[in-house]
Design an enzyme around this catalytic site. Structure first.
Site, mmCIF file in Angstrom:
data_model
loop_
_atom_site.group_PDB
_atom_site.id
_atom_site.type_symbol
_atom_site.label_atom_id
_atom_site.label_comp_id
_atom_site.label_asym_id
_atom_site.label_seq_id
_atom_site.Cartn_x
_atom_site.Cartn_y
_atom_site.Cartn_z
ATOM 1 N N GLU A 174 0.817 -1.215 0.000
ATOM 2 C CA GLU A 174 0.000 0.000 0.000
ATOM 3 C C GLU A 174 0.853 1.270 0.000
ATOM 4 O O GLU A 174 0.601 2.202 0.787
ATOM 5 C CB GLU A 174 -0.957 -0.013 1.194
ATOM 6 C CG GLU A 174 -2.018 -1.087 1.094
ATOM 7 C CD GLU A 174 -3.076 -1.018 2.183
ATOM 8 O OE1 GLU A 174 -2.983 -0.121 3.062
ATOM 9 O OE2 GLU A 174 -4.001 -1.851 2.172
ATOM 10 N N GLU A 293 -5.545 -8.408 -0.285
ATOM 11 C CA GLU A 293 -6.277 -8.037 0.929
ATOM 12 C C GLU A 293 -7.725 -7.802 0.530
ATOM 13 O O GLU A 293 -8.021 -6.929 -0.288
ATOM 14 C CB GLU A 293 -5.720 -6.772 1.598
ATOM 15 C CG GLU A 293 -4.410 -6.978 2.333
ATOM 16 C CD GLU A 293 -4.000 -5.764 3.163
ATOM 17 O OE1 GLU A 293 -4.900 -5.076 3.713
ATOM 18 O OE2 GLU A 293 -2.791 -5.498 3.238
#
Length: 509
Positions: A174, A293
């Protein structure tokens, strides 16, 4: 009751299911590791400190691969802290979750645990506060044979002679997020990821590499981030990551129950961007997604990292899941299967306690959350080839997604056994659906196609949950009245339900 008809033909396929679609995620966060999979004082702990009651549930869940050690945690992690004699390992401040990390569990312990359960590890490297050198060193430590390098021999000295043989590596986590330690612009990250990928491939040409895509589709840089990062890395990586979490917003349950529509749109957007980059580069390579995720996560209940006090572990975002949440998770799994031609890897976040299908009590029991069941059933039975479905039925009006199908159906056919699995979700909260599936195209085989079973996750109380006292309050239950006659499958789908219908050539399939 409304009618839904679905056409299937084994000749019309989406793609083959990659086993890695049934992956999970273990991060050094909350009680996922310490007090989750690892609790040395627990009555079921093995000689290495890992809970065997949890391990048994992991086996039942059907996990195939697991991403480690983060997540936001990895962007401040020094992997060297977690190897060697445990009593000599340093205690460190983890800035991601503002906790003290004892480093009792590290790379070696995790890999031994995963391999012991028949799970392939996926390793993430720190490209937030570290870079190329530490990533290559970790790869060398994990994958090189004894006697080849000093780092390989260091692993041997730590009691792990055989290489961990990790095949898939994530280039950070991320990195588009301002919350990330070492957050970078797309240009900065794209260049660093390219240099890291080039070095890692030089060290081990056989690895698969995942480059960071957007952390969610609502990021202001979504799409632009993927384009810039892939322009830098397209020829060096195998997959681009995608992360999405889902929750009800302002009590809009119809939109929540149809969350998979958002997942489908996100997959389409990322693949379209990747294909654009391929076209510009005149590349024949087809980039795939690592959806590493995904889950239902009630983020509105979480105060955020900045609101946490520095502490020694303890509970963090331990959401308790309901029947409704299980229906949504089952639908999300169906969306991943329906896009198996472009989604190669998927990891439900996380495995234990932290927004997880498995919950534990310190020194006490481990139990299955409601969301455990659709994952376990799908992983066990939805293997083979995903078929294209043509569906006719009513639409459901939602605030977030507009008009979408009230029912979704996914079909997976095993060409070797000729078994067929039909997954169906009724997202209408009030009205049952009458499902009809002509199976004339499956009429040729060594024996007639027969109904094996029909299980559903549904309840008169959609808010029902599993607890330590009632661990089986929410379980899949047999559905009566499902029929296969004259080449047509018919079934009733209860309101707000997730269903799995299995068919085979023998009654015991």
């Amino acid at each position: 009751m409304y009618d839904v008809e679905v056409d299937l033909d084994p000749a019309f396929t989406v793609g083959t299911v990659d086993d890695r679609l049934f992956g999970t995620f273990v991060e050094h966060m909350g009680r996922c590791v310490y007090g989750g999979i690892f609790e040395p004082d627990h009555p079921t702990a093995d000689e290495h400190g890992f809970r065997q009651d949890v391990a048994d549930l992991v086996r039942e869940l059907g996990v195939t691969t697991v991403r480690y050690p983060g997540g936001n945690f990895v962007s401040g992690y020094r992997w060297e802290d977690g190897v060697g004699p445990v009593d000599a390992r340093p205690r460190r401040l983890d800035l991601a979750w503002r906790s003290i990390e004892p480093n009792t569990v590290g790379v070696d312990e995790f890999c031994r645990w995963a391999r012991g359960l028949g799970i392939d590890p996926i390793m993430a490297v720190n490209l937030g506060t570290r870079g190329v050198r530490s990533a290559v060193d970790l790869l060398e430590y994990c994958n090189y044979a004894p006697g080849t390098t000093a780092l390989a021999d260091q692993r041997v000295a730590h009691g792990h002679k055989d290489p961990h043989a990790i095949g898939t590596w994530c280039l950070g986590n991320e990195m588009d997020g301002p919350w990330q330690m070492g957050h970078k612009t797309a240009e900065e990250y794209g260049r660093l990821a390219a240099e890291t990928a080039r070095a890692m491939r030089r060290a081990d040409p056989g690895v698969e590499l995942v480059v960071c895509g957007s952390s969610n589709g609502n990021m202001p840089t979504f799409g632009t981030w993927e384009r810039i990062v892939l322009e830098n890395t397209y020829d060096l990586v195998d997959h681009v990551s995608l992360h999405e979490y889902y929750q009800p917003v302002d009590g809009d349950m119809d939109s929540f129950l149809t969350s998979s529509e958002a997942m489908r749109r996100a997959i389409g957007a990322v693949t379209a961007t990747a294909d654009h980059v391929a076209a510009v580069k005149r590349s024949r390579k087809r980039m795939t997604i690592s959806f590493d995720e995904w889950n239902v996560w009630y983020q509105s209940r979480f105060p955020g990292e900045a609101g946490l006090d520095v502490r020694e572990g303890g509970p963090l975002i331990e959401d308790t899941y309901s029947v409704t949440d299980a229906v949504v998770v089952g639908d999300l799994l169906m969306a991943l299967l329906d896009n198996c031609d472009r989604v190669a890897i998927a990891c439900q976040a996380q495995l234990a306690n932290v927004i997880a299908p498995i919950r534990t009590e310190p020194g006490g029991p481990a139990w299955r959350q409601s969301t455990f069941h659709p994952f376990a059933l799908t992983s066990r039975h939805a293997r083979g080839t995903v078929l294209r479905t043509e569906q006719r039925g009513p639409q459901l009006s939602t605030g977030e997604h507009g008009d979408v199908p009230a029912t979704r159906v996914t079909a997976v056919h095993d060409p070797e056994t000729d078994e067929l699995v039909v997954l169906a979700v009724n997202r209408d909260r009030d009205t049952p659906a009458r499902l009809s599936v002509p199976l004339r195209a499956f009429g040729h085989g060594p024996a007639p196609m027969r109904l094996v079973d029909h299980l559903a996750i549904t309840d008169d109380d959609p808010s029902a949950t599993n607890t330590p006292d009632r661990p089986d309050r929410v379980v899949p239950r047999p559905v009566t009245g499902t029929d296969l006659t004259d080449g047509r499958l018919t079934a009733t789908l209860s309101p707000e339900s997730w269903n799995i219908i299995r068919l085979g050539r023998t009654s015991g399939a």
